[in-house]
Design a protein around this motif. Structure first.
Motif, PDB file in Angstrom:
ATOM      1  N   VAL A 209       0.702  -1.190   0.000  1.00  0.00           N
ATOM      2  CA  VAL A 209       0.106  -0.025   0.084  1.00  0.00           C
ATOM      3  C   VAL A 209       0.835   1.248   0.063  1.00  0.00           C
ATOM      4  O   VAL A 209       0.739   2.096  -0.701  1.00  0.00           O
ATOM      5  N   GLU A 210       1.911   1.236   0.646  1.00  0.00           N
ATOM      6  CA  GLU A 210       2.769   2.407   1.120  1.00  0.00           C
ATOM      7  C   GLU A 210       3.717   2.484  -0.435  1.00  0.00           C
ATOM      8  O   GLU A 210       3.929   3.776  -0.712  1.00  0.00           O
ATOM      9  N   ARG A 211       4.107   1.557  -0.869  1.00  0.00           N
ATOM     10  CA  ARG A 211       4.990   1.430  -2.007  1.00  0.00           C
ATOM     11  C   ARG A 211       4.830   0.057  -2.924  1.00  0.00           C
ATOM     12  O   ARG A 211       5.044  -0.685  -2.234  1.00  0.00           O
ATOM     13  N   GLY A 212       4.968   0.442  -4.327  1.00  0.00           N
ATOM     14  CA  GLY A 212       4.736  -0.781  -5.016  1.00  0.00           C
ATOM     15  C   GLY A 212       6.089  -1.632  -4.833  1.00  0.00           C
ATOM     16  O   GLY A 212       7.133  -1.042  -4.718  1.00  0.00           O
ATOM     17  N   ARG A 213       5.737  -2.908  -5.037  1.00  0.00           N
ATOM     18  CA  ARG A 213       6.965  -3.754  -4.591  1.00  0.00           C
ATOM     19  C   ARG A 213       6.742  -5.031  -4.958  1.00  0.00           C
ATOM     20  O   ARG A 213       5.625  -5.640  -4.772  1.00  0.00           O
ATOM     21  N   VAL A 214       7.670  -5.856  -5.651  1.00  0.00           N
ATOM     22  CA  VAL A 214       7.526  -7.331  -6.152  1.00  0.00           C
ATOM     23  C   VAL A 214       8.511  -7.974  -5.468  1.00  0.00           C
ATOM     24  O   VAL A 214       9.831  -7.497  -5.486  1.00  0.00           O
ATOM     25  N   SER A 215       8.521  -9.219  -5.049  1.00  0.00           N
ATOM     26  CA  SER A 215       9.762  -9.910  -4.809  1.00  0.00           C
ATOM     27  C   SER A 215       9.690 -11.427  -5.522  1.00  0.00           C
ATOM     28  O   SER A 215       8.562 -12.053  -5.275  1.00  0.00           O
ATOM     29  N   ILE A 216      10.685 -11.957  -5.560  1.00  0.00           N
ATOM     30  CA  ILE A 216      10.805 -13.247  -6.301  1.00  0.00           C
ATOM     31  C   ILE A 216      12.177 -14.009  -5.845  1.00  0.00           C
ATOM     32  O   ILE A 216      13.022 -13.010  -5.489  1.00  0.00           O
ATOM     33  N   GLY A 217      12.137 -15.355  -5.749  1.00  0.00           N
ATOM     34  CA  GLY A 217      13.176 -16.050  -5.602  1.00  0.00           C
ATOM     35  C   GLY A 217      13.643 -16.913  -6.675  1.00  0.00           C
ATOM     36  O   GLY A 217      12.680 -17.400  -7.122  1.00  0.00           O
ATOM     37  N   SER A 218      15.081 -17.073  -6.906  1.00  0.00           N
ATOM     38  CA  SER A 218      15.221 -17.892  -8.050  1.00  0.00           C
ATOM     39  C   SER A 218      16.488 -18.728  -7.887  1.00  0.00           C
ATOM     40  O   SER A 218      17.467 -18.368  -7.097  1.00  0.00           O
ATOM     41  N   LEU A 219      16.577 -19.894  -8.596  1.00  0.00           N
ATOM     42  CA  LEU A 219      17.875 -20.592  -8.646  1.00  0.00           C
ATOM     43  C   LEU A 219      18.895 -20.038  -8.899  1.00  0.00           C
ATOM     44  O   LEU A 219      18.768 -19.082  -9.806  1.00  0.00           O
ATOM     45  N   ARG A 220      19.928 -19.796  -8.330  1.00  0.00           N
ATOM     46  CA  ARG A 220      21.137 -18.970  -8.763  1.00  0.00           C
ATOM     47  C   ARG A 220      21.455 -19.248 -10.238  1.00  0.00           C
ATOM     48  O   ARG A 220      21.704 -18.300 -10.901  1.00  0.00           O
ATOM     49  N   THR A 221      21.352 -20.363 -10.793  1.00  0.00           N
ATOM     50  CA  THR A 221      21.682 -20.469 -12.184  1.00  0.00           C
ATOM     51  C   THR A 221      20.823 -20.048 -12.992  1.00  0.00           C
ATOM     52  O   THR A 221      20.967 -19.876 -14.361  1.00  0.00           O
ATOM     53  N   LEU A 222      19.487 -19.406 -12.678  1.00  0.00           N
ATOM     54  CA  LEU A 222      18.799 -18.799 -13.419  1.00  0.00           C
ATOM     55  C   LEU A 222      18.432 -17.525 -13.339  1.00  0.00           C
ATOM     56  O   LEU A 222      17.739 -16.772 -13.941  1.00  0.00           O
ATOM     57  N   VAL A 223      19.033 -17.094 -12.355  1.00  0.00           N
ATOM     58  CA  VAL A 223      18.932 -15.302 -12.214  1.00  0.00           C
ATOM     59  C   VAL A 223      19.501 -14.590 -13.537  1.00  0.00           C
ATOM     60  O   VAL A 223      18.622 -13.783 -13.946  1.00  0.00           O
ATOM     61  N   SER A 224      20.568 -14.943 -13.873  1.00  0.00           N
ATOM     62  CA  SER A 224      21.319 -13.971 -14.992  1.00  0.00           C
ATOM     63  C   SER A 224      20.385 -14.484 -16.174  1.00  0.00           C
ATOM     64  O   SER A 224      19.856 -13.270 -17.066  1.00  0.00           O
ATOM     65  N   PRO A 225      20.245 -15.571 -16.599  1.00  0.00           N
ATOM     66  CA  PRO A 225      19.587 -16.007 -17.926  1.00  0.00           C
ATOM     67  C   PRO A 225      18.096 -15.531 -17.951  1.00  0.00           C
ATOM     68  O   PRO A 225      17.650 -15.216 -19.036  1.00  0.00           O
ATOM     69  N   LEU A 226      17.301 -15.442 -17.003  1.00  0.00           N
ATOM     70  CA  LEU A 226      15.968 -15.364 -17.029  1.00  0.00           C
ATOM     71  C   LEU A 226      15.489 -14.043 -16.507  1.00  0.00           C
ATOM     72  O   LEU A 226      14.447 -13.569 -16.828  1.00  0.00           O
ATOM     73  N   ILE A 227      16.103 -13.303 -15.474  1.00  0.00           N
ATOM     74  CA  ILE A 227      15.780 -12.279 -14.939  1.00  0.00           C
ATOM     75  C   ILE A 227      16.505 -10.811 -15.321  1.00  0.00           C
ATOM     76  O   ILE A 227      15.839  -9.846 -15.243  1.00  0.00           O
ATOM     77  N   THR A 228      17.804 -10.881 -15.602  1.00  0.00           N
ATOM     78  CA  THR A 228      18.461  -9.683 -15.815  1.00  0.00           C
ATOM     79  C   THR A 228      17.454  -8.943 -17.346  1.00  0.00           C
ATOM     80  O   THR A 228      17.277  -7.579 -16.675  1.00  0.00           O
ATOM     81  N   GLU A 229      17.310  -9.235 -18.091  1.00  0.00           N
ATOM     82  CA  GLU A 229      16.826  -8.591 -19.432  1.00  0.00           C
ATOM     83  C   GLU A 229      15.106  -8.293 -18.943  1.00  0.00           C
ATOM     84  O   GLU A 229      14.667  -7.241 -19.168  1.00  0.00           O
ATOM     85  N   SER A 230      14.522  -9.396 -18.392  1.00  0.00           N
ATOM     86  CA  SER A 230      13.081  -9.001 -17.747  1.00  0.00           C
ATOM     87  C   SER A 230      13.308  -8.021 -16.914  1.00  0.00           C
ATOM     88  O   SER A 230      12.225  -7.021 -16.960  1.00  0.00           O
ATOM     89  N   LEU A 231      13.987  -7.764 -16.033  1.00  0.00           N
ATOM     90  CA  LEU A 231      14.233  -6.667 -15.071  1.00  0.00           C
ATOM     91  C   LEU A 231      14.323  -5.369 -15.556  1.00  0.00           C
ATOM     92  O   LEU A 231      13.447  -4.422 -15.277  1.00  0.00           O
ATOM     93  N   LEU A 232      15.187  -5.317 -16.738  1.00  0.00           N
ATOM     94  CA  LEU A 232      15.260  -4.210 -17.415  1.00  0.00           C
ATOM     95  C   LEU A 232      14.000  -3.551 -18.050  1.00  0.00           C
ATOM     96  O   LEU A 232      13.779  -2.231 -17.943  1.00  0.00           O
ATOM     97  N   ARG A 233      13.174  -4.523 -18.823  1.00  0.00           N
ATOM     98  CA  ARG A 233      11.879  -4.025 -19.497  1.00  0.00           C
ATOM     99  C   ARG A 233      10.777  -3.730 -18.510  1.00  0.00           C
ATOM    100  O   ARG A 233      10.221  -2.874 -18.454  1.00  0.00           O
ATOM    101  N   PHE A 234      11.109  -4.501 -17.276  1.00  0.00           N
ATOM    102  CA  PHE A 234       9.925  -4.031 -16.164  1.00  0.00           C
ATOM    103  C   PHE A 234      10.208  -2.960 -15.458  1.00  0.00           C
ATOM    104  O   PHE A 234       9.231  -2.010 -15.588  1.00  0.00           O
ATOM    105  N   GLN A 235      11.437  -2.406 -15.275  1.00  0.00           N
ATOM    106  CA  GLN A 235      11.691  -1.088 -14.748  1.00  0.00           C
ATOM    107  C   GLN A 235      11.440  -0.023 -15.591  1.00  0.00           C
ATOM    108  O   GLN A 235      11.259   1.152 -15.092  1.00  0.00           O
TER     109      GLN A 235
END
Length: 317
Positions: free
Chosen positions: A84-110
């Motif tokens: 309510v105070e501030r938008g926030r999303v939180s996810i957890g990932s296997l270490r091996t998938l952080v770079s291939p799955l989340i890096t580019e996704s995060l750039l587009r999301f932000q």
């Protein structure tokens, strides 16, 4: 009864040790013991059998799900207030998938949500499952199917199958015949690199370790360097070595008597209702897009959950 007591109780159950639980919670062992004694006095029962290992009594086993329910409810309430105070999303990932799955996704999301806080936590399978169980994250990326007995109520949104090729250095590959056997490969590279890509090692991966003269278990970074130097071979998930194979720094081999492997991972939530939050649903869709690039989507249930949510039904009218 307070949340500190309940969290200490739950942590001791997980670690089967007052000492390890205290270290995890960043408190002294004396404080952990004091909290449990106070909780036992309040409940009028003994919760643990104390000895070389700490185990639950029948009363402790009965109380455990209620304690976890209270902890979970409190965490949900705290997260709701934060959102309510501030938008926030939180996810957890296997270490091996952080770079291939989340890096580019995060750039587009932000780009779309520049003011939203994003929390990405990484870890091994059990750690991600625990984050979901304790509601530290809203969505997790882990191996599938999940066999963690502590976390069984997970809903898969996307299941991705990724190749796990057997790779060696170019120097080793050049010395192999066109259709090598696994014995021929091991004669050149006797050391097998064991990486815990799975919750439980597939039989072929375990067989390779048994056949080798020596084996070494390493994290991804050091394991990759060992393979690059020709000092070992191993099964690597494709996303970890794709660039090396493309650049010729590593070579994928297919011994005639050893089939290649794959690993299934899933994007999961505890409750599909979290998809009613547009920002989280958008982030998940971005990660799903990267998943389709990295591997093969063998099950896509994301649209089913989204179409059944109240927000989606309103939008479709």
């Amino acid at each position: 009864m307070d949340l500190d007591q309940l969290r200490t109780f739950d942590r001791i159950v997980r670690d089967q040790s007052f000492t390890r639980a205290a270290a995890h919670l960043n408190i002294t062992q004396a404080t952990a013991s004091m909290r449990i004694r106070a909780l036992e006095q309040l409940l009028g029962v003994q919760l643990f059998v104390r000895g070389r290992t700490v185990t639950l009594t029948d009363q402790g086993m009965t109380f455990l799900p209620f304690a976890r329910r209270i902890i979970g409810t409190a965490q949900e309430g705290r997260e709701a207030l934060r959102r309510v105070e501030r938008g926030r999303v939180s996810i957890g990932s296997l270490r091996t998938l952080v770079s291939p799955l989340i890096t580019e996704s995060l750039l587009r999301f932000q780009e779309k949500y520049p003011a939203v806080d994003v929390v990405v936590r990484e870890g091994r399978q059990a750690q991600i499952a625990a984050m979901l169980h304790e509601r530290e994250v809203e969505m997790g990326i882990l191996c599938w199917p999940n066999i963690d007995p502590l976390v069984v109520d997970l809903e898969p949104l996307i299941i991705m199958r990724e190749r796990v090729p057997l790779v060696v250095s170019p120097e080793v590959a050049a010395r192999l015949s066109s259709q090598p056997s696994i014995d021929e490969v091991l004669a050149l590279v006797p050391r097998v690199i064991a990486l815990r890509w799975w919750q439980a090692d597939p039989e072929r991966a375990a067989a390779l370790v048994r056949l080798a003269q020596t084996s070494v278990e390493l994290p991804t970074g050091p394991a990759r360097r060992l393979a690059l130097k020709g000092e070992g071979l191993g099964f690597f998930v494709n996303s970890a070595v794709e660039e090396d194979v493309r650049a010729g720094r590593l070579v994928e081999i297919s011994p005639i008597d050893f089939e290649p492997l794959h690993r299934d991972t899933a994007m999961v939530v505890r409750n599909p209702a979290v998809l009613e939050r547009p920002m989280l649903a958008d982030f998940i869709r971005e990660i799903a897009q990267e998943s389709a690039r990295v591997g093969e989507i063998i099950d896509d249930r994301l649209h089913l959950f989204q179409s059944s949510s109240p927000a989606a039904r309103v939008a479709s009218r």
